[in-house]
Design a protein around this motif. Structure first.
Motif, PDB file in Angstrom:
ATOM      1  N   GLN A  33       0.815  -1.224   0.000  1.00 53.04           N
ATOM      2  CA  GLN A  33       0.000   0.000   0.000  1.00 53.04           C
ATOM      3  C   GLN A  33       0.847   1.271   0.000  1.00 53.04           C
ATOM      4  O   GLN A  33       0.410   2.311  -0.471  1.00 53.04           O
ATOM      5  N   ASP A  34       2.044   1.164   0.512  1.00 54.57           N
ATOM      6  CA  ASP A  34       2.969   2.301   0.492  1.00 54.57           C
ATOM      7  C   ASP A  34       4.002   2.115  -0.616  1.00 54.57           C
ATOM      8  O   ASP A  34       4.200   2.982  -1.468  1.00 54.57           O
ATOM      9  N   LEU A  35       4.641   0.961  -0.640  1.00 54.45           N
ATOM     10  CA  LEU A  35       5.777   0.752  -1.542  1.00 54.45           C
ATOM     11  C   LEU A  35       5.379   0.860  -3.019  1.00 54.45           C
ATOM     12  O   LEU A  35       6.075   1.497  -3.813  1.00 54.45           O
ATOM     13  N   GLN A 115       6.439   1.991   6.867  1.00 54.21           N
ATOM     14  CA  GLN A 115       6.044   2.860   5.745  1.00 54.21           C
ATOM     15  C   GLN A 115       6.850   4.152   5.799  1.00 54.21           C
ATOM     16  O   GLN A 115       7.283   4.599   6.859  1.00 54.21           O
ATOM     17  N   ARG A 116       7.037   4.748   4.632  1.00 57.12           N
ATOM     18  CA  ARG A 116       7.859   5.968   4.536  1.00 57.12           C
ATOM     19  C   ARG A 116       6.977   7.214   4.690  1.00 57.12           C
ATOM     20  O   ARG A 116       5.763   7.144   4.558  1.00 57.12           O
ATOM     21  N   PRO A 117       7.606   8.355   4.956  1.00 58.35           N
ATOM     22  CA  PRO A 117       6.846   9.582   5.244  1.00 58.35           C
ATOM     23  C   PRO A 117       5.920   9.994   4.103  1.00 58.35           C
ATOM     24  O   PRO A 117       6.186   9.721   2.937  1.00 58.35           O
ATOM     25  N   ARG A 118       4.869  10.718   4.469  1.00 57.04           N
ATOM     26  CA  ARG A 118       3.904  11.189   3.471  1.00 57.04           C
ATOM     27  C   ARG A 118       4.240  12.594   2.975  1.00 57.04           C
ATOM     28  O   ARG A 118       3.447  13.172   2.229  1.00 57.04           O
ATOM     29  N   CYS A 119       5.341  13.153   3.390  1.00 57.93           N
ATOM     30  CA  CYS A 119       5.721  14.509   2.957  1.00 57.93           C
ATOM     31  C   CYS A 119       5.596  14.616   1.440  1.00 57.93           C
ATOM     32  O   CYS A 119       6.118  13.790   0.694  1.00 57.93           O
TER      33      CYS A 119
END
Ligand SMILES: Cc1cc2nc3c(=O)[nH]c(=O)nc-3n(C[C@H](O)[C@H](O)[C@H](O)COP(=O)(O)OP(=O)(O)OC[C@H]3O[C@@H](n4cnc5c(N)ncnc54)[C@H](O)[C@@H]3O)c2cc1C
Length: 327
Positions: A33-35, A115-119
């Motif tokens: 969902q993130d990657l 998961q990585r940042p949403r910036c």
């Protein structure tokens, strides 16, 4: 999207062997969902994906009076798990708020925590920020209404995981597996500030996997979790908090206050904990602790409003932990 190889290991050892020590060359994938979104946006371009869903555990098992959660467990299963809800209600409360039912049906515990940042600068291939090997954080002079008000610099991202906050509050330990074997890292030491390492958000090496979350016995704590969101679903919180209280009669013996979406890591506030210790829980003591939690806030140009939002989240999580229902 760049072409990539796909590996489908059937156990932890095979999965670790398929990873690489080189940053983002071979990457674990849970629910994607993130990657997958980052890959489609050319923000992350691995040569190889390692599917961990058939390799890691996806169940909850008892462990020394606490629980051990497999990293491949889906968020929906975590959110609906009866023992998790009974023993660690703030984890269930956080899990059920993540994304949408569709996202929770795909997303895994390991993926959520990593998961990585949403910036929006990090997520845009045009902006080569600190996190992508550049030498600036575009949010400092740019659009920073959702960025960090605590612990920022040189990057001002906020940590995106809702699950990380109650995990830290309950004193979880993460089991990691790598080429040299396994290691256990307390959640409090897992997440790292950009001042320590600006490229990643945690101590996981590129050739390691998060395999389990180990929760200690909850003992006799009361918990409260409160999220403030712009809209009810399909978005990340603007600020949120998990609060744990151990009571001695009507006064607080020990408190744990952890905030989310305010800093590049889940942010534990010792000043708020000290403000609560020895006090009964009332509107006034909760408000004083919330003020203490944000006393060191350093907002950017557009996010001073988050200070008040975070205070509301902390105050309401405290009241909720004490069984005082809030609006
Ligand atoms: C509209 C929307 C709203 C959202 N709202 C929220 C929210 O409120 N709160 C929240 O927390 N999240 C929210 N999310 C994010 C979503 O919950 C995460 O993207 C999801 O939980 C990631 O899990 P995954 O298994 O799909 O991870 P993946 O995309 O598979 O992986 C994510 C990262 O973790 C790494 N990884 C995966 N598994 C492991 C492992 N076992 N060990 C080490 N590294 C691993 C991957 O390499 C990747 O870098 C939202 C997403 C969307 C699209």
């Amino acid at each position: 999207m760049k072409a990539f190889a796909y590996v489908n290991p059937t156990n932890e050892k095979e999965a670790v062997a398929a990873l690489s020590p080189q940053l983002e060359q071979a990457m674990p994938i849970g629910g994607g969902q993130d990657l997958l979104a980052r890959m489609k946006d050319y923000v992350t371009q691995p040569d190889r994906l390692v599917n961990v869903k058939g390799a890691l555990e996806s169940t909850v098992t008892p462990s020394r009076g606490g629980l051990r959660i497999g990293a491949a467990m889906k968020m929906v299963d975590l959110a609906e798990h009866v023992e998790v809800a009974r023993m660690y209600p703030a984890i269930s409360a956080a899990a059920i708020e993540v994304g949408t039912p569709q996202i929770r049906n795909q997303a895994t515990v390991g993926g959520n925590l990593n998961q990585r940042p949403r910036c929006w600068y990090f997520r845009n291939e045009e902006f080569v920020c600190f996190k992508k090997g550049g030498n600036t954080c575009f949010s400092i002079t740019g659009e920073n209404q959702f960025h960090a008000i605590l612990g920022g610099g040189p990057s001002f991202i906020v940590h995106p995981s809702s699950l990380a906050v109650p995990m830290l509050a309950y004193g979880a330990t993460f089991r990691l597996a790598g080429p040299k074997g396994e290691r256990q890292v307390p959640a409090a030491d897992y997440f790292t500030l950009p001042s320590k390492n600006v490229r990643t958000e945690n101590v996981l090496a590129p050739d390691e996997l998060l395999t389990h979350v180990i929760l200690p016995p909850p003992d006799d704590v009361k918990s409260g979790h409160y999220e403030v969101r712009y809209k009810a679903s399909h978005d990340w919180p603007i600020a949120f908090a998990t609060v744990l209280l151990s009571m001695s009669g009507s006064t607080v013996k020990n408190a744990r206050v952890v905030m989310g979406a305010v800093a590049p890591v889940p942010w534990r506030s010792r000043p708020a904990e000290e403000a609560l210790t020895g006090k009964p829980i009332t509107e006034d003591t909760a408000a004083a602790a919330a003020d203490a939690a944000l006393q060191d806030a350093r907002p950017l140009k557009q996010n001073a409003y988050k200070v008040q939002v975070a205070k509301v989240a902390v105050k309401r999580a405290i009241l909720r932990a004490a069984g005082i229902e809030v609006g």
